[in-house]
Design a protein around this motif. Structure first.
Motif, PDB file in Angstrom:
ATOM      1  N   ASP A   1      -2.382  -2.164  -7.306  1.00 49.33           N
ATOM      2  CA  ASP A   1      -2.372  -1.637  -8.672  1.00 49.33           C
ATOM      3  C   ASP A   1      -1.582  -0.339  -8.791  1.00 49.33           C
ATOM      4  OD1 ASP A   1      -3.898  -3.766  -9.502  1.00 49.33           O
ATOM      5  OD2 ASP A   1      -5.806  -2.680  -9.367  1.00 49.33           O
ATOM      6  N   ARG A   2      -1.464   0.415  -7.706  1.00 48.67           N
ATOM      7  CA  ARG A   2      -0.719   1.675  -7.773  1.00 48.67           C
ATOM      8  C   ARG A   2       0.766   1.448  -8.077  1.00 48.67           C
ATOM      9  NH1 ARG A   2      -3.102   5.593  -2.920  1.00 48.67           N
ATOM     10  NH2 ARG A   2      -5.205   5.817  -3.818  1.00 48.67           N
TER      11      ARG A   2
ATOM     12  N   GLY B   1      -7.588   6.624 -10.156  1.00 49.51           N
ATOM     13  CA  GLY B   1      -8.539   5.556  -9.862  1.00 49.51           C
ATOM     14  C   GLY B   1      -7.901   4.253  -9.422  1.00 49.51           C
ATOM     15  N   LEU B   2      -6.571   4.158  -9.492  1.00 50.88           N
ATOM     16  CA  LEU B   2      -5.905   2.936  -9.054  1.00 50.88           C
ATOM     17  C   LEU B   2      -5.794   2.916  -7.535  1.00 50.88           C
ATOM     18  CD1 LEU B   2      -3.003   2.699 -11.674  1.00 50.88           C
ATOM     19  CD2 LEU B   2      -5.185   1.466 -11.668  1.00 50.88           C
ATOM     20  N   SER B   3      -5.825   1.725  -6.953  1.00 52.67           N
ATOM     21  CA  SER B   3      -5.702   1.597  -5.506  1.00 52.67           C
ATOM     22  C   SER B   3      -4.925   0.340  -5.172  1.00 52.67           C
ATOM     23  CB  SER B   3      -7.090   1.548  -4.849  1.00 52.67           C
ATOM     24  OG  SER B   3      -7.814   0.422  -5.308  1.00 52.67           O
ATOM     25  N   GLY B   4      -4.479   0.259  -3.926  1.00 55.93           N
ATOM     26  CA  GLY B   4      -3.796  -0.933  -3.438  1.00 55.93           C
ATOM     27  C   GLY B   4      -2.589  -1.312  -4.280  1.00 55.93           C
TER      28      GLY B   4
ATOM     29  N   VAL C   1       3.981   9.122 -10.956  1.00 53.77           N
ATOM     30  CA  VAL C   1       3.914   8.299  -9.745  1.00 53.77           C
ATOM     31  C   VAL C   1       3.133   9.037  -8.659  1.00 53.77           C
ATOM     32  CG1 VAL C   1       5.253   7.109  -7.967  1.00 53.77           C
ATOM     33  CG2 VAL C   1       6.103   7.183 -10.328  1.00 53.77           C
ATOM     34  N   ALA C   2       3.399  10.324  -8.529  1.00 50.41           N
ATOM     35  CA  ALA C   2       2.681  11.130  -7.539  1.00 50.41           C
ATOM     36  C   ALA C   2       1.180  11.128  -7.812  1.00 50.41           C
ATOM     37  CB  ALA C   2       3.219  12.559  -7.539  1.00 50.41           C
ATOM     38  N   GLU C   3       0.814  11.267  -9.069  1.00 45.18           N
ATOM     39  CA  GLU C   3      -0.608  11.305  -9.433  1.00 45.18           C
ATOM     40  C   GLU C   3      -1.298   9.986  -9.078  1.00 45.18           C
ATOM     41  OE1 GLU C   3      -2.217  13.851 -10.748  1.00 45.18           O
ATOM     42  OE2 GLU C   3      -0.745  15.157 -11.699  1.00 45.18           O
TER      43      GLU C   3
ATOM     44  N   ALA D   1       0.864  -1.179   0.000  1.00 47.19           N
ATOM     45  CA  ALA D   1       0.000   0.000   0.000  1.00 47.19           C
ATOM     46  C   ALA D   1       0.895   1.222   0.000  1.00 47.19           C
ATOM     47  CB  ALA D   1      -0.926   0.005   1.215  1.00 47.19           C
ATOM     48  N   GLY D   2       0.393   2.312  -0.587  1.00 42.28           N
ATOM     49  CA  GLY D   2       1.187   3.528  -0.628  1.00 42.28           C
ATOM     50  C   GLY D   2       0.322   4.737  -0.874  1.00 42.28           C
ATOM     51  N   LEU D   3       0.852   5.893  -0.515  1.00 45.42           N
ATOM     52  CA  LEU D   3       0.147   7.148  -0.748  1.00 45.42           C
ATOM     53  C   LEU D   3       1.146   8.277  -0.971  1.00 45.42           C
ATOM     54  CD1 LEU D   3       0.501   8.857   2.109  1.00 45.42           C
ATOM     55  CD2 LEU D   3      -1.392   7.430   2.841  1.00 45.42           C
TER      56      LEU D   3
END
Length: 198
Positions: free
Chosen positions: A117-118, A112-115, A103-105, A54-56
């Motif tokens: 998939d990012r 719309g990508l999460s988990g 990558v930041a976006e 996971a990442g943000l």
């Protein structure tokens, strides 16, 4: 108007004063004012044994001390990363280079990508401590949670830095966030205004 009670210092052990409500409109002006605070852009990433990677995208990252090396990161408590962090204790802070805006976006949730998939954005490898490390980042800090506290909508995490990954050669120009836009530093800083002798 400020009363005498408002000017009294808080007790030494007070971390948060919730007895004084802010004035009307302060929250809105605060958000607008904070957008003028230019900050480096990072992606914070974890690998949870339960839920995977996971990442943000974050800008609320700062140094705390050099000896021992420690940093502070503020994470939204509702994020998947904040929820995964207690299951691992390890995380990476990847300071993005100017050419990593895509990558930041993605990690800001704008595509719309999460988990898992990012992590299709950018090239990632696994550090010996198990955390994802972004190739080509301006710098990466590999941290273990030294302490954390909940404050309003966020978790304040103190990370003990166990490793620092730097790119070979000259450090790349960092990606910045200012006025709700991703920006890059100019190669030549603006000239200082002339000093008038007194």
């Amino acid at each position: 108007m400020t009363s005498a009670d408002d000017r009294r210092p808080l007790p030494e052990d007070a971390l948060y004063d919730d007895t004084h409500a802010p004035e009307d409109g302060v929250a809105e002006r605060f958000v607008e004012a904070m957008s003028s605070l230019a900050a480096a852009v990072s992606v914070i990433a974890v690998t949870s044994p339960r839920s995977g990677r996971a990442g943000l995208t974050a800008t609320a990252v700062t140094s705390l001390s050099a000896e021992p090396p420690m940093l502070v990161a503020c994470l939204n408590r509702s994020s998947s990363l904040a929820k995964a962090l207690p299951t691992t204790g390890w995380f990476s802070v990847n300071v993005l280079a100017a050419d990593q805006q895509d990558v930041a976006e993605v990690f800001a949730g704008r595509t719309g990508l999460s988990g898992e998939d990012r992590f299709s954005a950018g090239t990632w490898r696994v550090h010996p401590h198990g955390v994802p490390v972004l190739e080509g980042a301006a710098a990466t800090f590999v941290c273990h949670v030294g302490n954390s506290m909940h404050q309003s909508t966020h978790t304040v995490v103190i990370g003990s830095v166990h490793d620092v990954v730097l790119p070979p050669g000259d450090a790349p120009t960092p990606l910045m966030y200012h006025r709700r836009r991703f920006v890059t530093l100019g190669a030549t800083p603006p000239a200082a205004p002339p000093v008038t002798p007194r």
